[in-house]
Scaffold this motif. Structure first.
Motif, short mmCIF file in Angstrom:
data_model
loop_
_atom_site.label_atom_id
_atom_site.label_comp_id
_atom_site.label_asym_id
_atom_site.label_seq_id
_atom_site.Cartn_x
_atom_site.Cartn_y
_atom_site.Cartn_z
N TRP A 1 0.86 -1.19 0.00
CA TRP A 1 0.00 0.00 0.00
C TRP A 1 0.90 1.24 0.00
O TRP A 1 1.15 1.86 1.04
CB TRP A 1 -0.89 0.00 1.23
N GLY A 2 1.38 1.61 -1.15
CA GLY A 2 2.16 2.84 -1.25
C GLY A 2 3.48 2.73 -0.52
O GLY A 2 4.04 1.65 -0.32
N ASN A 3 3.97 3.86 -0.10
CA ASN A 3 5.27 3.94 0.56
C ASN A 3 5.08 3.81 2.07
O ASN A 3 5.31 4.75 2.84
CB ASN A 3 5.95 5.27 0.21
N TRP A 4 4.63 2.63 2.50
CA TRP A 4 4.45 2.31 3.91
C TRP A 4 3.59 3.35 4.61
O TRP A 4 4.06 4.20 5.38
CB TRP A 4 5.80 2.20 4.62
N ARG A 5 2.29 3.26 4.34
CA ARG A 5 1.33 4.14 5.02
C ARG A 5 1.10 3.59 6.42
O ARG A 5 0.35 2.63 6.62
CB ARG A 5 0.01 4.19 4.23
N TRP A 6 1.76 4.20 7.42
CA TRP A 6 1.67 3.69 8.79
C TRP A 6 0.36 4.13 9.44
O TRP A 6 -0.15 5.21 9.17
CB TRP A 6 2.84 4.19 9.63
N SER A 7 -0.12 3.27 10.31
CA SER A 7 -1.32 3.60 11.08
C SER A 7 -0.93 4.47 12.27
O SER A 7 0.25 4.75 12.52
CB SER A 7 -1.99 2.32 11.57
N THR B 1 -7.03 2.42 11.45
CA THR B 1 -7.37 2.48 10.04
C THR B 1 -6.21 3.05 9.24
O THR B 1 -5.41 3.85 9.75
CB THR B 1 -8.63 3.34 9.81
N ILE B 2 -6.15 2.65 7.97
CA ILE B 2 -5.11 3.12 7.05
C ILE B 2 -5.82 3.63 5.78
O ILE B 2 -6.65 2.90 5.20
CB ILE B 2 -4.12 2.01 6.70
N GLN B 3 -5.51 4.84 5.36
CA GLN B 3 -6.10 5.44 4.16
C GLN B 3 -5.09 5.36 3.02
O GLN B 3 -3.92 5.71 3.19
CB GLN B 3 -6.49 6.91 4.42
N TYR B 4 -5.60 4.92 1.83
CA TYR B 4 -4.72 4.83 0.68
C TYR B 4 -5.55 4.89 -0.59
O TYR B 4 -6.38 4.00 -0.84
CB TYR B 4 -3.90 3.55 0.72
N LYS B 5 -5.37 5.95 -1.38
CA LYS B 5 -6.03 6.10 -2.67
C LYS B 5 -7.55 5.91 -2.56
O LYS B 5 -8.18 5.17 -3.31
CB LYS B 5 -5.47 5.13 -3.70
N GLY B 6 -8.11 6.56 -1.58
CA GLY B 6 -9.55 6.51 -1.41
C GLY B 6 -10.05 5.29 -0.68
O GLY B 6 -11.24 5.21 -0.36
N ARG B 7 -9.23 4.32 -0.42
CA ARG B 7 -9.64 3.12 0.28
C ARG B 7 -9.34 3.27 1.77
O ARG B 7 -8.41 3.97 2.17
CB ARG B 7 -8.91 1.89 -0.25
#
Length: 1508
Positions: A706-712, A726-732
């Motif tokens: 999910w991208g460049n390590w989107r940390w919670s 929760t983790i947000q990535y490209k609208g998800r």
């Protein structure tokens, strides 16, 4: 002369080498491919660039007397050793040298090694002499040193890196040992006498080692065992008179060993232990045949070289006294102020007093001497320079403190011996230990160099302190010169060889560390069941160091004296100890033991008569911290060492956190504010410890990809519960639910899961298709499919999908092509909804399953949707045998059959449909008819069952079935476990019909219908007999041993029968009647007058007599028990007596049952044994196998008139004799051991040999009696501490009996004592008194009697055995008998000896060992801390403080009381120890007093009041 060798190598052939070329006659260089000695290029010369040679030898001054030899190895050298190469070398030598010469060498070598003497050039005949065996070796060594001294006066060696490897060939694990060093420098100097060149005066060896390293290898992987370690050692050998060489001729030299080193690290783990054990086993297997050959040779040699043993009394040592040594003219006075040199023999050196050093008088003797008398007459003080002092009459007010010191060869320093003060008016005489043979060497100090220090300030010594005071320190300056002291001092001395130690060892290190490690490769590899279904990721380091024990500057000094038969060793040691423990939360060290000083002395004195040990230890202070983290580390360490070598054990859990990934994604996690990121695949676990204890101890997660390590957001894992990140990535949006569970007191399991959970209770694998819809960053709808296989009885990793994203779910059978219709994913309410899913199978058939949707944590952020697949119907049969079920679908006109296993197994009903009535009929076998009554079932029945259910549904508990170990809650079929503490009694389902079908809900929260087939009862034959079942006079059926049947519904009382072959008859038991509640139908009264009733929950005893003629009858004893499980009455028939042999020996036993006593005249037991049974030995790796007693032998012999005890009586005869049968006499068996509940423990003396030839004829066995719910368990164990051992050293057999004070509860038999033998015994006093603890034990008296036919029948007078010592009694028909009472490790040893052997008996009894141990701890403080409650850190709860704790163990002064010892000539050798614990003060502090509202800061302390 110089000789150099540039390079060399030594290679051999492989052990399995075979030449396949027939025409090859000579070997080639390629055939030698195994390196024995290997070298590599060394460091090149810095100036010339030329590589160094391997070996360079230099000899200097060889034309002018003894030369100087130096050798240098400049290339790294590796030597590879194996036992195979040793065998190849021996084979080569046998081929090269003549056979006769090789045999002569091997024989002489064997003889030398067996007799500990050096080999001689020519074999000589035996010459009797009285020298000790080691003197020949000493003379040979001395001659070799003389030869070396004539040739060389100095030999030096210098090497570079050297490696020696020992490998074991042919072993699967390839254990090996490697010793290496980076450099070594050694020199040997030999000093001869100045006048005689052949006389060697001394030899000194200096050795310096750099980077010594010892490694162990296993499976081609090496680990450090010791080092790297650098040290310098010296060994000096002096040929002089000492305790080991008292004669005038030179003997073995006096040895002084000194070792000084830096840091010495010892690593110890499971792999080190296993490797060393394998190497030891390998060497033992190789050298065992050689040792046996040497033992045979030495035994033959000893047969012709036997010498009488020396007398225990030794001759008096010769002493050489001298008087007034310093003033009789033997010493030369030397005034030395500048060089400060030490005096030579017969020299006195004076140092004048300066500002930096006091005045000193030193003198040296030619040999070490003991000062026997030191007296200093009044010394005139030099007071002319101070008129105030010279005109005053000071008398004894003005005194000069002085000290007498001696030179310690090991410490290389002066040690304080005595302190005294000089006076101008009074003489000073020192208190010195007197010389005597009783004095031990440790109380006498022998030294050749002594000194007296003037104006001693108390800092020079470490043994004693002075109480004298100086009137004026300023006035003491320049009052007495050292030369004036020599004129006033009388010094007497004495020399004896037993004063001088033969060996001195000094060991001094800068630091010693012992590091304990875990080697995970040697431990269990099975995934932990508590973490199911997660698998370990195996990212733990394979070597974990968990404990460091350190000793700072350890010092050890050893002296040894050898004075003929007496040997004495004195050991002094000191160090500073500390202990650190690894805690697995932060991977930091806990200070388990704070640094404390340890000092001590130990001495061992060994004489022919006794051996004494004296230990004194001083520790100051001791601070110990104990908390949960330390206990967890020690507990896991203990578990790990118990798992050593067991790969089938569960993998230990070390870390405080176990992170588990329960999602279908690959996750990364790590500690915040650090660069840590740990990759964790799906369904894997990771043992985690914090990366840093200085940063915030919070975790964050991201999804890999999910991208460049989107940390919670960070979260804590220290509190049990659930939380959401929760983790947000490209609208998800990805919702991760984190569950923190408690595994143990300090360990937690962190499970990371998604919102969608799929589980299956099916017995077949199915495939799932999950369709995901979500809106991409460009606003377009993206559809993704996830297809996974859901194995039977498991769960899938949860999907990280929101409820709105999961739109479609369909299933199909594994391997099929067609998917089912979409599963309804919307619940009607917020709780649970169910629907039936039709799944197509590859054979064209349809599979109907329940699909249940459960919402957990509804309306909360941690809401989850659980989808569970389960069968429509579950069938469970409790019958012993499989059955056939016919499923009839009357609406469709179809009928199918299914084979159902019995014994409580659960199986789903196949080919069943929803909303359709199915009629079930049952058939036991194919050749029998099916049941007439059909049982209708359908999916709609579950609604009726749920409407009647009273318990509340908790469907979220179903998830627990898929986590953790799967442990059955019910006992295994046929449910015969006995639980006396069971509180809930189940009602019996029925007793008047043979079978019942029960319909119920299978699991809470599911709609699966459970169909159970329940028999009315199960009859279990757990005995070793094939039984017959009678109802009335009718034989119902036969029950083989170990078989389980369904008995018929009894209409009247039933009986159990046993077929007895000698009478060809089935013998029956009394009638048994089952009793139920009041609604039970009334049974017909049986014809038998004796009826035993058995309740639904209870047990009864049943006896069956076998045989008809008296004297040949046997008695079978059974226990019939009844319990109700699952509504079924479980009837079990067991043998009433079970034997368990926990010994490693085969035991023969004979069970007896009699209606009267077995004792005859004089209570001597004579029993004819008719049956012998055998108990196999227990295996060391498993528990002992219980064995049932088949029957008891009914004895008719005896005295019917004596009815003193409860009847009937059961006895057990035991024996260890091999090949025992019924023809053996009473001497082959033990005395009858009563089997009774009021005698729970007894030690039985079991014969092991009838012809023991003066040795031990018995083995003590502990027989324990336990009874549990009608069954008697008799356990046999070896007695670790027998009560009594009787040694009959008389040439005639005796009879031994006990004078019982009270009325006995059972017969007390007299014991036969064979001539010249020993056997164990236990008094009835001990048997009847167990388990009561009596404070003062007074044993009863005993009596003896001769059993010879011509001897009179009188007994001796009562013999008191309460006090150790020797007493004399008169034995009628024999004469005087010496009775010796002693104790050996808690066993009372009673020796019976005739008058002729009393001298040897007294000498043997006088040999004793005495241990005196004293440990003084100035302060002990134990702190109990709480490591897990407070978030800020450890909190101290309690602290126990003890000051001046003394632990003392010493031999008791005497075993006899004073009133008896005063007028008795009995030997009172100490046979017991007195243990004392003394404490000056004890206090327990409440360390939470300042934190909370406690009332008392101190919980326990001593009373401060002073009593008058």
């Amino acid at each position: 002369m110089e000789l150099s060798v540039f390079d060399m190598s030594l290679r051999g052939v492989a052990s399995d080498y075979k030449c396949l070329d027939i025409g090859k006659t000579l070997p080639e260089a390629l055939d030698y491919n195994v390196f024995w000695i290997q070298t590599v290029a060394g460091d090149v010369d810095s100036r010339t660039g030329i590589p160094p040679p391997l070996l360079c030898l230099r000899i200097k001054d060889f034309l002018n007397g003894p030369a100087e030899l130096s050798g240098q190895l400049s290339r790294p050298l590796k030597l590879n050793l194996t036992l195979t190469k040793l065998e190849q070398t021996k084979a080569y030598l046998k081929k090269v040298f003549p056979v006769q010469k090789w045999d002569t060498i091997s024989k002489s070598t064997s003889a030398a090694s067996s007799s500990h003497s050096s080999p001689t050039k020519t074999p000589q005949a035996f010459i009797p002499r009285s020298d000790p065996p080691h003197q020949g070796s000493s003379s040979a060594k001395a001659s070799s040193i003389k030869t070396l001294a004539r040739s060389f006066h100095k030999v030096s060696v210098h090497t570079t890196q050297m490696v020696v490897t020992m490998e074991t060939e042919g072993h699967a694990l390839k254990p090996s040992l490697t010793v290496s060093l980076s450099a070594m420098t050694g020199s040997l100097q030999v000093k001869t006498a100045p006048r005689t060149e052949d006389t060697v005066q001394s030899a000194s060896l200096l050795l310096k080692l750099k980077d010594v390293l010892v490694k162990t290898g296993l499976r081609s992987q090496t680990r450090v065992l010791l080092g790297p370690f650098s040290c310098s050692s010296s060994m000096e050998a002096r040929w002089c008179r000492h305790s080991g060489s008292p004669g005038a001729e030179p003997g073995p030299p006096k040895l002084l060993l000194d070792l000084k080193g830096g840091l010495l690290q010892i690593f110890w783990g499971q792999e080190h232990l296993n490797c060393l054990m394998l190497v030891e086993e390998h060497l033992r297997a190789y050298f065992r045949p050689h040792k046996e050959d040497l033992a045979d040779g030495s035994s033959k040699g000893k047969a012709c070289h036997t010498q009488p043993q020396p007398s225990p009394s030794s001759s008096s040592p010769r002493t050489e006294h001298s008087s007034d040594d310093l003033r009789t003219g033997h010493f030369q006075y030397i005034q030395d102020s500048g060089s400060r040199r030490l005096p030579g023999p017969h020299e006195v050196v004076f140092y004048s007093e300066t500002e930096d050093s006091p005045g000193v008088m030193l003198w040296r003797y030619p040999e070490p001497r003991v000062l026997t008398f030191v007296r200093i007459t009044p010394v005139p003080f030099n007071t002319t320079e101070d008129p105030d002092i010279s005109t005053a009459d000071l008398g004894d007010v003005l005194q000069i403190p002085c000290s007498l010191e001696y030179w310690d060869e090991l410490q290389q320093a002066f040690v304080l011996y005595r302190e005294f003060s000089l006076s101008e008016s009074s003489a000073c005489q020192l208190q010195l230990p007197s010389l005597g043979l009783s004095q031990q060497q440790k109380k006498l100090v022998a030294s050749d160099l002594w000194r007296i220090v003037l104006n001693h300030n108390g800092e020079g010594g470490d043994e004693q302190s002075s109480d004298s005071e100086c009137g004026s320190q300023a006035a003491c300056d320049q009052l007495v010169s050292p030369m004036a002291l020599a004129a006033c001092a009388r010094v007497d001395s004495c020399f004896a060889t037993w004063f001088v130690p033969a060996l001195g060892v000094s060991l001094q290190l800068a630091q010693l560390e012992v590091r304990l490690c875990h080697h995970l490769e040697q431990l269990g590899t099975v995934p932990c069941r508590k973490l199911h279904p997660f698998l370990p990721d195996r990212k733990l380091p394979q070597e974990q160091e968990f404990l460091v024990m350190g000793a700072r500057e350890p010092q050890l000094f050893l002296h040894q004296w050898d004075d003929g038969p007496r040997h004495c060793q004195e050991l002094s040691f000191s160090s500073q100890l500390n202990c650190k423990l690894l805690e697995y939360r932060n991977l930091t060290h806990l200070q388990l033991l704070q640094p404390c000083m340890l000092q001590g002395k130990a001495s061992v004195t060994s004489c022919p008569q006794s051996t004494s040990f004296d230990v004194n230890v001083f520790v100051d202070p001791v601070f110990i911290n104990i908390g949960q983290y330390a206990i967890h580390t020690l507990d896991t360490a203990l578990l790990s060492w118990q798992q050593d070598g067991n790969a089938d054990a569960e993998e230990p859990l070390y870390s405080h956190y176990v992170i588990c990934n329960d999602t279908h994604e690959t996750l990364r996690f790590g500690q915040v504010d650090t660069d840590e990121n740990v990759l964790l695949p799906s369904l894997h676990s990771h043992q985690y410890s914090w990366r840093s204890h200085k940063s915030s101890q919070l975790l964050h997660i991201c999804i890999e990809g999910w991208g460049n390590w989107r940390w919670s957001e960070p979260f804590s894992v220290d509190n049990v519960g659930m939380l959401l990140r929760t983790i947000q990535y490209k609208g998800r949006t990805a919702s991760l639910i984190i569950k923190v569970l408690q595994l143990s007191g300090v360990q937690k399991q962190v499970i990371i899961c998604g919102r969608q959970v799929m589980c299956s209770y099916l017995t077949e694998d199915i495939e799932l298709r999950v369709v995901q819809h979500y809106v991409g960053p460009d606003g377009q709808t993206v559809v993704r499919e996830h297809c996974n296989c859901l194995d039977a009885g498991t769960k899938l990793p949860s999907y990280v999908l929101e409820d709105s994203e999961l739109t479609e779910l369909s299933v199909k059978a594994r391997g099929d092509e067609d998917w089912s219709q979409d599963v309804q994913l919307e619940t009607k309410d917020k709780g649970t909804s169910s629907s039936v899913v039709q799944v197509g199978c590859s054979g064209g058939s349809l599979l109907y399953v329940w699909c249940t949707l459960i919402t957990t944590e509804a309306d909360s952020p941690m809401q989850q949707r659980v989808v569970i697949f389960s069968p429509l119907f579950i069938m469970r049969s409790h019958l012993p045998d499989p059955i056939i079920i016919h499923i009839e679908k009357r609406n469709l006109g179809l009928k199918e059959s299914q084979f159902i296993r019995g014994q409580g197994h659960q199986e789903p009903l196949l080919n069943t449909e929803a909303d359709l009535n199915h009629h079930l009929t049952f058939q036991a076998r194919e050749d029998e008819d099916a049941s007439h009554c059909a049982v209708p079932i359908s999916t709609s029945l579950i609604k009726q069952i749920l409407s009647k259910a009273e318990q509340e549904d908790k469907p979220e508990l179903l998830l627990a079935d898929f986590y953790g170990p799967k442990t059955p809650t019910d006992p295994p079929w046929p449910y015969v476990t006995k639980d006396p503490d069971r509180s809930v009694m189940e009602p019996l389902a029925q007793w008047d019909s043979p079978m019942q079908v029960k319909l119920s809900r299978w699991k809470c929260g599911l709609n699966t219908l459970l169909v159970e087939l329940l028999p009315w009862a199960l009859l279990v034959n757990s005995s070793q007999w094939d039984l017959w079942l009678f109802e009335g006079e009718t034989i119902v059926l036969q029950i083989p041993a170990g078989k389980v049947i369904v008995p018929p519904n009894f209409k009247e009382a039933f009986q159990i029968g046993v077929y007895w072959a000698p009478t060809n008859t089935v013998h029956k038991s009394p009638a048994l009647k089952l009793v139920h509640d009041l609604t039970s139908p009334r049974w017909k009264e049986g014809s038998s007058s004796v009826v035993v009733t058995l309740d639904e929950e209870g047990f009864v005893d049943v006896d069956i007599t076998l045989g008809a003629s008296p004297g040949k009858q046997k008695l079978c004893q059974f226990s019939v028990s009844s319990v109700v499980r699952h509504g079924i009455q479980i009837l079990q028939i067991e043998d009433r007596t079970i034997l368990v042999n926990n010994t490693p020996h085969t035991v023969h036993y004979s069970p007896l049952l009699t209606a009267w006593g077995l004792g005859g005249d004089e209570q001597v037991c004579e029993v004819e044994v008719s049956d012998v049974f055998t108990l196999p030995p227990s295996a060391t790796s498993s528990h002992a196998k219980p064995c049932s007693v088949p029957y008891w032998d009914l004895l008719q012999a005896g005295d019917p008139g004596r009815m003193e005890f409860p009847l009937p009586l059961r006895h057990m005869l035991l024996s260890f004799l091999p090949g025992l049968d019924v023809t053996a006499g009473s001497s082959a068996w033990s005395l009858p051991a009563p089997v009774r509940a009021d005698l729970p423990r007894q030690s039985v003396s079991v014969p092991v040999d009838q012809d023991c030839q003066g040795g031990l004829c018995s083995r003590a066995i502990v027989l324990t009696y336990q009874e549990h719910l009608g069954v008697t368990y008799i356990t046999l164990n070896e007695d670790p501490c027998p009560r009594m051992l009787i040694q009959n050293k008389c040439p005639v057999p005796l009879l031994f009996r006990e004078d019982v004070k009270e009325t006995p509860r059972t017969e007390v038999y007299s014991r036969r004592l064979p001539a010249n033998s020993s056997l164990h015994h236990e008094l009835y006093y001990h048997v009847s008194g167990f388990p009561e603890c009596r404070q003062k034990e007074t044993l009863p008296t005993v009596q003896l009697k001769s059993t010879l036919e011509q001897s009179p029948t009188e007994w001796t007078n009562p013999i008191d055995i309460n006090w150790p010592g020797t007493q004399v009694v008169f034995l009628p028909g024999f004469g005087c008998l010496y009775i010796d009472v002693s104790y050996n490790d808690g066993t009372l040893v009673l020796s019976l000896a005739p008058e002729s052997s009393m001298d040897a008996e007294t000498y043997q009894h006088s040999r004793a060992s005495a241990l005196s141990c004293r440990v003084l701890l100035t302060e002990v403080s134990v702190a109990v801390t709480d490591d897990i409650t407070s978030a800020s850190g450890s909190v101290e709860l309690l602290r126990l403080t003890l000051t001046k704790l003394l632990l003392s163990s010493a031999p008791a002064d005497g075993a006899l009381p004073s009133e008896l010892a005063a007028g008795s000539s009995v030997s009172t050798a100490s046979v017991s120890s007195l243990i004392e614990v003394c404490c000056s003060s004890l206090q327990v502090d409440n360390q939470l007093y300042n934190r909370t509202s406690f009332h008392f800061p101190v919980l326990l302390c001593q009373d401060q009041r002073r009593w008058s």
